[in-house]
Design a protein around this motif. Structure first.
Motif, PDB file in Angstrom:
ATOM      1  N   HIS A 113       0.309   0.815  66.011  1.00 14.33           N
ATOM      2  CA  HIS A 113       1.667   0.559  65.578  1.00 14.33           C
ATOM      3  C   HIS A 113       1.693  -0.768  64.842  1.00 14.33           C
ATOM      4  CE1 HIS A 113       2.341   3.401  68.898  1.00 14.33           C
ATOM      5  NE2 HIS A 113       3.475   3.701  68.293  1.00 14.33           N
ATOM      6  N   PHE A 114       2.583  -0.883  63.901  1.00 11.96           N
ATOM      7  CA  PHE A 114       2.800  -2.176  63.259  1.00 11.96           C
ATOM      8  C   PHE A 114       4.279  -2.318  62.960  1.00 11.96           C
ATOM      9  CE2 PHE A 114       1.995   0.766  59.828  1.00 11.96           C
ATOM     10  CZ  PHE A 114       2.873   0.401  58.830  1.00 11.96           C
ATOM     11  N   LEU A 115       4.725  -3.553  62.951  1.00 12.07           N
ATOM     12  CA  LEU A 115       6.128  -3.798  62.659  1.00 12.07           C
ATOM     13  C   LEU A 115       6.249  -4.596  61.377  1.00 12.07           C
ATOM     14  CD1 LEU A 115       6.979  -6.986  63.298  1.00 12.07           C
ATOM     15  CD2 LEU A 115       6.764  -6.208  65.650  1.00 12.07           C
ATOM     16  N   THR A 116       7.393  -4.456  60.773  1.00 17.10           N
ATOM     17  CA  THR A 116       7.719  -5.243  59.594  1.00 17.10           C
ATOM     18  C   THR A 116       9.175  -5.674  59.703  1.00 17.10           C
ATOM     19  OG1 THR A 116       7.902  -5.220  57.169  1.00 17.10           O
ATOM     20  CG2 THR A 116       8.189  -3.117  58.284  1.00 17.10           C
ATOM     21  N   GLU A 120      16.619  -6.722  59.600  1.00 22.77           N
ATOM     22  CA  GLU A 120      16.073  -5.433  60.016  1.00 22.77           C
ATOM     23  C   GLU A 120      14.620  -5.542  60.480  1.00 22.77           C
ATOM     24  OE1 GLU A 120      16.281  -0.933  58.309  1.00 22.77           O
ATOM     25  OE2 GLU A 120      15.595  -2.470  56.925  1.00 22.77           O
ATOM     26  N   LEU A 121      14.351  -4.975  61.662  1.00 21.94           N
ATOM     27  CA  LEU A 121      12.995  -4.860  62.163  1.00 21.94           C
ATOM     28  C   LEU A 121      12.669  -3.380  62.307  1.00 21.94           C
ATOM     29  CD1 LEU A 121      10.882  -6.743  64.503  1.00 21.94           C
ATOM     30  CD2 LEU A 121      11.530  -4.498  65.364  1.00 21.94           C
ATOM     31  N   LEU A 122      11.502  -2.970  61.803  1.00 19.75           N
ATOM     32  CA  LEU A 122      11.073  -1.575  61.869  1.00 19.75           C
ATOM     33  C   LEU A 122       9.692  -1.502  62.494  1.00 19.75           C
ATOM     34  CD1 LEU A 122      12.081  -0.539  58.237  1.00 19.75           C
ATOM     35  CD2 LEU A 122      13.332   0.013  60.312  1.00 19.75           C
ATOM     36  N   VAL A 123       9.464  -0.488  63.336  1.00 19.61           N
ATOM     37  CA  VAL A 123       8.156  -0.250  63.938  1.00 19.61           C
ATOM     38  C   VAL A 123       7.648   1.095  63.437  1.00 19.61           C
ATOM     39  CG1 VAL A 123       6.843   0.017  66.065  1.00 19.61           C
ATOM     40  CG2 VAL A 123       8.787  -1.558  65.994  1.00 19.61           C
ATOM     41  N   PHE A 124       6.427   1.097  62.908  1.00 22.42           N
ATOM     42  CA  PHE A 124       5.807   2.310  62.384  1.00 22.42           C
ATOM     43  C   PHE A 124       4.564   2.656  63.200  1.00 22.42           C
ATOM     44  CE2 PHE A 124       8.090   0.532  58.824  1.00 22.42           C
ATOM     45  CZ  PHE A 124       8.640   1.634  58.209  1.00 22.42           C
ATOM     46  N   GLU A 125       4.186   3.926  63.146  1.00 23.04           N
ATOM     47  CA  GLU A 125       2.949   4.372  63.792  1.00 23.04           C
ATOM     48  C   GLU A 125       2.046   5.005  62.743  1.00 23.04           C
ATOM     49  OE1 GLU A 125       1.459   6.989  67.623  1.00 23.04           O
ATOM     50  OE2 GLU A 125       3.377   7.464  66.696  1.00 23.04           O
ATOM     51  N   SER A 133       4.113  -5.034  75.390  1.00 23.56           N
ATOM     52  CA  SER A 133       5.193  -4.172  74.898  1.00 23.56           C
ATOM     53  C   SER A 133       6.474  -4.955  74.606  1.00 23.56           C
ATOM     54  CB  SER A 133       5.495  -3.072  75.927  1.00 23.56           C
ATOM     55  OG  SER A 133       5.912  -3.642  77.153  1.00 23.56           O
ATOM     56  N   ALA A 134       6.384  -6.277  74.630  1.00 24.07           N
ATOM     57  CA  ALA A 134       7.556  -7.123  74.352  1.00 24.07           C
ATOM     58  C   ALA A 134       7.481  -7.670  72.931  1.00 24.07           C
ATOM     59  CB  ALA A 134       7.626  -8.269  75.353  1.00 24.07           C
ATOM     60  N   ILE A 135       8.600  -7.616  72.231  1.00 24.84           N
ATOM     61  CA  ILE A 135       8.704  -8.140  70.865  1.00 24.84           C
ATOM     62  C   ILE A 135       9.790  -9.209  70.865  1.00 24.84           C
ATOM     63  CG2 ILE A 135       9.189  -7.585  68.456  1.00 24.84           C
ATOM     64  CD1 ILE A 135       8.431  -4.661  69.132  1.00 24.84           C
ATOM     65  N   SER A 184      19.811 -17.375  67.264  1.00 21.11           N
ATOM     66  CA  SER A 184      19.590 -16.496  68.410  1.00 21.11           C
ATOM     67  C   SER A 184      18.114 -16.155  68.573  1.00 21.11           C
ATOM     68  CB  SER A 184      20.416 -15.210  68.280  1.00 21.11           C
ATOM     69  OG  SER A 184      20.051 -14.509  67.115  1.00 21.11           O
ATOM     70  N   VAL A 185      17.739 -15.870  69.812  1.00 21.37           N
ATOM     71  CA  VAL A 185      16.417 -15.367  70.162  1.00 21.37           C
ATOM     72  C   VAL A 185      16.632 -14.033  70.856  1.00 21.37           C
ATOM     73  CG1 VAL A 185      14.322 -15.754  71.511  1.00 21.37           C
ATOM     74  CG2 VAL A 185      15.479 -17.688  70.436  1.00 21.37           C
ATOM     75  N   VAL A 186      15.911 -13.004  70.407  1.00 20.69           N
ATOM     76  CA  VAL A 186      16.090 -11.659  70.946  1.00 20.69           C
ATOM     77  C   VAL A 186      14.771 -11.152  71.508  1.00 20.69           C
ATOM     78  CG1 VAL A 186      16.786  -9.290  70.415  1.00 20.69           C
ATOM     79  CG2 VAL A 186      17.864 -11.200  69.212  1.00 20.69           C
ATOM     80  N   LEU A 187      14.809 -10.637  72.740  1.00 19.37           N
ATOM     81  CA  LEU A 187      13.630 -10.038  73.361  1.00 19.37           C
ATOM     82  C   LEU A 187      13.823  -8.529  73.394  1.00 19.37           C
ATOM     83  CD1 LEU A 187      10.941 -10.244  74.871  1.00 19.37           C
ATOM     84  CD2 LEU A 187      12.249 -10.543  76.987  1.00 19.37           C
ATOM     85  N   LEU A 188      12.923  -7.810  72.721  1.00 21.28           N
ATOM     86  CA  LEU A 188      12.978  -6.350  72.695  1.00 21.28           C
ATOM     87  C   LEU A 188      11.856  -5.797  73.564  1.00 21.28           C
ATOM     88  CD1 LEU A 188      13.357  -5.845  68.837  1.00 21.28           C
ATOM     89  CD2 LEU A 188      15.180  -5.904  70.528  1.00 21.28           C
ATOM     90  N   ARG A 189      12.117  -4.724  74.276  1.00 19.70           N
ATOM     91  CA  ARG A 189      11.098  -4.025  75.054  1.00 19.70           C
ATOM     92  C   ARG A 189      10.789  -2.717  74.358  1.00 19.70           C
ATOM     93  NH1 ARG A 189       8.925  -7.670  78.622  1.00 19.70           N
ATOM     94  NH2 ARG A 189      10.591  -8.836  79.662  1.00 19.70           N
ATOM     95  N   ALA A 190       9.502  -2.430  74.171  1.00 20.52           N
ATOM     96  CA  ALA A 190       9.061  -1.209  73.516  1.00 20.52           C
ATOM     97  C   ALA A 190       8.193  -0.426  74.486  1.00 20.52           C
ATOM     98  CB  ALA A 190       8.299  -1.515  72.227  1.00 20.52           C
ATOM     99  N   PRO A 191       8.809   0.426  75.341  1.00 25.67           N
ATOM    100  CA  PRO A 191       8.048   1.139  76.372  1.00 25.67           C
ATOM    101  C   PRO A 191       6.909   2.002  75.829  1.00 25.67           C
ATOM    102  CG  PRO A 191      10.409   1.377  76.736  1.00 25.67           C
ATOM    103  CD  PRO A 191      10.231   0.726  75.392  1.00 25.67           C
ATOM    104  N   PHE A 192       7.049   2.493  74.584  1.00 34.63           N
ATOM    105  CA  PHE A 192       6.000   3.343  74.021  1.00 34.63           C
ATOM    106  C   PHE A 192       4.709   2.575  73.748  1.00 34.63           C
ATOM    107  CE2 PHE A 192       8.841   1.946  70.631  1.00 34.63           C
ATOM    108  CZ  PHE A 192       7.968   1.353  69.725  1.00 34.63           C
ATOM    109  N   LEU A 193       4.739   1.259  73.840  1.00 35.43           N
ATOM    110  CA  LEU A 193       3.529   0.455  73.679  1.00 35.43           C
ATOM    111  C   LEU A 193       2.825   0.223  74.996  1.00 35.43           C
ATOM    112  CD1 LEU A 193       4.827  -2.226  71.171  1.00 35.43           C
ATOM    113  CD2 LEU A 193       3.475  -0.193  70.665  1.00 35.43           C
ATOM    114  N   SER A 194       3.414   0.676  76.094  1.00 33.30           N
ATOM    115  CA  SER A 194       2.822   0.485  77.409  1.00 33.30           C
ATOM    116  C   SER A 194       1.937   1.666  77.771  1.00 33.30           C
ATOM    117  CB  SER A 194       3.910   0.351  78.486  1.00 33.30           C
ATOM    118  OG  SER A 194       4.748  -0.742  78.184  1.00 33.30           O
ATOM    119  N   ALA A 195       0.824   1.375  78.475  1.00 29.99           N
ATOM    120  CA  ALA A 195      -0.072   2.438  78.913  1.00 29.99           C
ATOM    121  C   ALA A 195       0.615   3.285  79.972  1.00 29.99           C
ATOM    122  CB  ALA A 195      -1.358   1.836  79.441  1.00 29.99           C
TER     123      ALA A 195
END
Length: 196
Positions: A125-128, A133-138, A175-177, A185-196
């Protein structure tokens, strides 16, 4: 090329020490996961891969010709390099060994790019991010095997997020972005699909 820096120790830089491979400002640099290589991206539109131990240039890629490379990163396994150019409005993925371009996304700006860990090891996965706008691609390795040449155009992101302000920095840990924004502001995003 390398300098030992100790606590409470002042070091004056030897003029011969820096590696001057780019012809313009360097905006981004990253270590490979094994620490053996360094990738850098610069104003001159090039991406350079260096041996981390010696500083010797291993490969130079004309990544974003006539544009600036704002950000670069290795994939978690070190096999790929992703580069982003806001001025070209494009993100590109490269084979880290051959320098071959494998994929290109237009209309994605790429002020920040980062490769993310993948628990299945069959894809990455990579993000841009740019503006709000933040986007995550696979991208799967199987896709790359089937498509020996890159394909232009859009690819739907697997996740997206609109930040409260323009994204100014990105940090990824597991899995944290973590996003820093222009509005303070500071934003913490959780991306469960990055977790084993």
């Amino acid at each position: 090329w390398s300098i030992d820096l100790y606590e409470r120790h002042y070091v004056e830089l030897d003029p011969e020490c820096p590696v001057r491979g780019h012809s313009g400002e360097v905006f981004s640099a990253a270590f490979s996961p094994d620490g053996k290589r360094v990738v850098s991206g610069a104003w001159d539109g090039t991406v350079k891969i260096l041996d981390a131990a010696t500083g010797v240039e291993v490969r130079s890629i004309d990544a974003h010709v006539d544009y600036q490379v704002a950000t670069v990163d290795f994939s978690p396994d070190g096999r790929r390099i992703v580069s982003g150019s806001p001025s070209e409005n494009r993100v590109k993925i490269w084979d880290a060994e051959s320098g071959e371009m494998l994929w290109s996304i237009t209309g994605r700006k790429g002020a920040f790019v980062d490769c993310l860990p993948d628990p299945l090891k069959s894809s990455y996965h990579f993000l841009t991010a740019r503006d709000e706008e933040l986007l995550v691609f696979e991208r799967s390795f199987q896709e790359e095997e089937n498509e020996r040449s890159f394909q232009e155009g859009e690819k739907a992101p697997v996740a997206s997020f609109m930040a409260p302000g323009e994204v100014t920095c990105v940090e990824v840990r597991g899995s944290a972005i973590l996003l820093g924004c222009m509005d303070g502001s500071v934003v913490l995003l959780r991306a469960p699909f990055l977790s084993a």
